[in-house]
Design an enzyme around this catalytic site. Structure first.
Site, PDB file in Angstrom:
ATOM      1  N   GLY A  20     -34.074 -75.009  33.338  1.00 55.67           N
ATOM      2  CA  GLY A  20     -35.053 -74.708  34.243  1.00 55.67           C
ATOM      3  C   GLY A  20     -37.031 -74.782  33.371  1.00 55.67           C
ATOM      4  N   MET A  98     -29.648 -83.450  37.020  1.00 56.21           N
ATOM      5  CA  MET A  98     -28.698 -83.705  36.216  1.00 56.21           C
ATOM      6  C   MET A  98     -27.968 -85.391  37.473  1.00 56.21           C
ATOM      7  SD  MET A  98     -29.853 -84.224  33.049  1.00 56.21           S
ATOM      8  CE  MET A  98     -28.734 -84.614  32.145  1.00 56.21           C
ATOM      9  N   LEU A 101     -29.914 -89.559  42.755  1.00 55.34           N
ATOM     10  CA  LEU A 101     -30.548 -89.363  43.325  1.00 55.34           C
ATOM     11  C   LEU A 101     -29.869 -91.462  44.286  1.00 55.34           C
ATOM     12  CD1 LEU A 101     -33.376 -87.204  43.260  1.00 55.34           C
ATOM     13  CD2 LEU A 101     -31.700 -86.951  44.160  1.00 55.34           C
ATOM     14  N   ASN A 115     -40.302 -88.407  37.536  1.00 54.55           N
ATOM     15  CA  ASN A 115     -39.373 -87.596  36.276  1.00 54.55           C
ATOM     16  C   ASN A 115     -39.753 -87.038  35.454  1.00 54.55           C
ATOM     17  OD1 ASN A 115     -36.424 -86.486  36.109  1.00 54.55           O
ATOM     18  ND2 ASN A 115     -35.841 -88.713  35.158  1.00 54.55           N
ATOM     19  N   HIS A 117     -38.198 -87.271  31.224  1.00 48.93           N
ATOM     20  CA  HIS A 117     -36.884 -88.028  30.354  1.00 48.93           C
ATOM     21  C   HIS A 117     -36.991 -87.657  28.831  1.00 48.93           C
ATOM     22  CE1 HIS A 117     -34.011 -90.269  29.448  1.00 48.93           C
ATOM     23  NE2 HIS A 117     -34.562 -90.833  29.042  1.00 48.93           N
ATOM     24  N   GLU A 151     -33.199 -97.791  40.359  1.00 46.27           N
ATOM     25  CA  GLU A 151     -32.988 -98.378  38.908  1.00 46.27           C
ATOM     26  C   GLU A 151     -33.463 -97.231  38.253  1.00 46.27           C
ATOM     27  OE1 GLU A 151     -32.964-102.038  35.595  1.00 46.27           O
ATOM     28  OE2 GLU A 151     -33.636-101.767  37.626  1.00 46.27           O
ATOM     29  N   ASP A 153     -34.249 -94.152  35.515  1.00 45.39           N
ATOM     30  CA  ASP A 153     -34.709 -94.931  34.398  1.00 45.39           C
ATOM     31  C   ASP A 153     -35.762 -95.363  34.010  1.00 45.39           C
ATOM     32  OD1 ASP A 153     -33.840 -91.534  33.467  1.00 45.39           O
ATOM     33  OD2 ASP A 153     -32.611 -92.684  31.891  1.00 45.39           O
ATOM     34  N   ALA A 181     -42.627 -80.936  23.210  1.00 39.95           N
ATOM     35  CA  ALA A 181     -43.543 -81.947  24.183  1.00 39.95           C
ATOM     36  C   ALA A 181     -43.687 -82.086  25.445  1.00 39.95           C
ATOM     37  CB  ALA A 181     -43.552 -83.215  23.167  1.00 39.95           C
ATOM     38  N   GLU A 182     -42.364 -82.230  25.746  1.00 40.20           N
ATOM     39  CA  GLU A 182     -41.991 -82.721  27.237  1.00 40.20           C
ATOM     40  C   GLU A 182     -42.988 -81.072  27.874  1.00 40.20           C
ATOM     41  OE1 GLU A 182     -38.175 -82.327  28.918  1.00 40.20           O
ATOM     42  OE2 GLU A 182     -37.958 -83.587  26.834  1.00 40.20           O
TER      43      GLU A 182
HETATM   44  C1  GRF Z   1     -34.938 -81.973  29.802  1.00 38.85           C
HETATM   45  O1  GRF Z   1     -34.930 -82.414  27.742  1.00 38.85           O
HETATM   46  C2  GRF Z   1     -35.554 -83.070  30.361  1.00 38.85           C
HETATM   47  O2  GRF Z   1     -35.412 -83.672  29.819  1.00 38.85           O
HETATM   48  C3  GRF Z   1     -34.497 -84.609  30.624  1.00 38.85           C
HETATM   49  O3  GRF Z   1     -33.164 -82.366  30.651  1.00 38.85           O
HETATM   50  C4  GRF Z   1     -33.901 -81.674  30.024  1.00 38.85           C
HETATM   51  C5  GRF Z   1     -33.204 -79.919  30.765  1.00 38.85           C
HETATM   52  O4  GRF Z   1     -34.493 -79.357  30.191  1.00 38.85           O
HETATM   53  N1  GRF Z   1     -34.674 -84.631  31.765  1.00 38.85           N
HETATM   54  P1  GRF Z   1     -34.908 -78.004  30.880  1.00 38.85           P
HETATM   55  O5  GRF Z   1     -33.343 -77.597  32.777  1.00 38.85           O
HETATM   56  O6  GRF Z   1     -36.179 -78.466  31.957  1.00 38.85           O
HETATM   57  O7  GRF Z   1     -34.737 -77.294  30.108  1.00 38.85           O
END
Ligand code: GRF
Length: 206
Positions: A20, A98, A101, A115, A117, A151, A153, A181-182
């Site tokens: 999370g 993970m 859906l 989402n 990715h 579909e 991603d 970066a996320e």
């Molecule tokens: C992240 O790398 C996200 O891009 C991928 O799963 C990971 C989840 O990490 N879908 P977190 O649970 O947000 O720490």
């Protein structure tokens, strides 16, 4: 004199399966004044997801909807929809959720379901993206926020962020660089989508 109108913040739910950390980044962003979203709840498909405790400690509503609690995927996803509707949600953010859906769910929430990715889509759909990027000899890797379609991603890209792949990188070191970066990208992308939610003027990348 009336006080100035305060713009309504959109109601956002987050779906997780584990750690999370992206969820935390979104919650943190939504606490900043002027951010256009409020996080109204977190749903996990796993009762042991670490992120659930984080969300609960922050006083957020949480619920678990696990496949094993329902006859099938459709029934599970209907339960998720009921929770989202009970929270009056405008937008749903998958953050390390993970499980794929159902098409019915993604179509019902299309345009309101995002989402993150860990690759520069359309490269490296699916799992194990960091190892595959290293093995492919990529010099640049990164992450993508996209709308979710049935579909995997494959939905329209909202925003992307690149990081270098450095000599000697392992999947773990690269994952850490991408994850940082996320955490910056997801709050920005959500803000960008919500800023245009009422006008329909969002220009999608890619
Ligand atoms: C992240 O790398 C996200 O891009 C991928 O799963 C990971 C989840 O990490 N879908 P977190 O649970 O947000 O720490």
């Amino acid at each position: 004199m009336n006080p100035p109108a305060v713009p309504l913040r959109k109601r956002v739910a987050i779906l997780i399966s584990g750690r999370g950390s992206n969820m935390s980044a979104l919650i943190e962003a939504a606490r900043q004044p002027g951010y256009p979203a409020q996080i109204v709840g977190v749903i996990s498909n796993r009762a042991d997801a670490e992120g659930l405790k984080t969300a609960q400690n922050l006083g957020l509503s949480t619920t678990v909807h696990s496949l094993k609690d329902y006859p099938d995927k459709t029934a599970t996803d209907e339960a998720i929809t009921r929770t989202l509707e009970s929270w009056d949600v405008d937008m749903v953010c998958l953050a390390g959720f993970m499980r794929i859906l159902s098409a019915e769910f993604t179509l019902a929430w299309q345009g309101r379901l995002m989402n993150i990715h860990p690759s520069l889509l359309p490269k490296f759909k699916g799992t194990d993206t960091h190892r595959r990027a290293i093995e492919a000899g990529e010099k640049t890797h990164g992450c993508t926020v996209h709308f979710v379609v049935p579909e995997l991603d494959a939905g329209p890209v909202i925003a992307q962020s690149s990081v270098p792949v450095l000599p000697g990188d392992t999947p773990e070191t690269l994952a850490q660089r991408v994850l940082s970066a996320e955490h910056r990208l997801y709050p920005q992308a959500l803000k960008q989508v919500l800023a245009h939610a009422d006008t329909g003027e969002l220009q999608l990348a890619g």
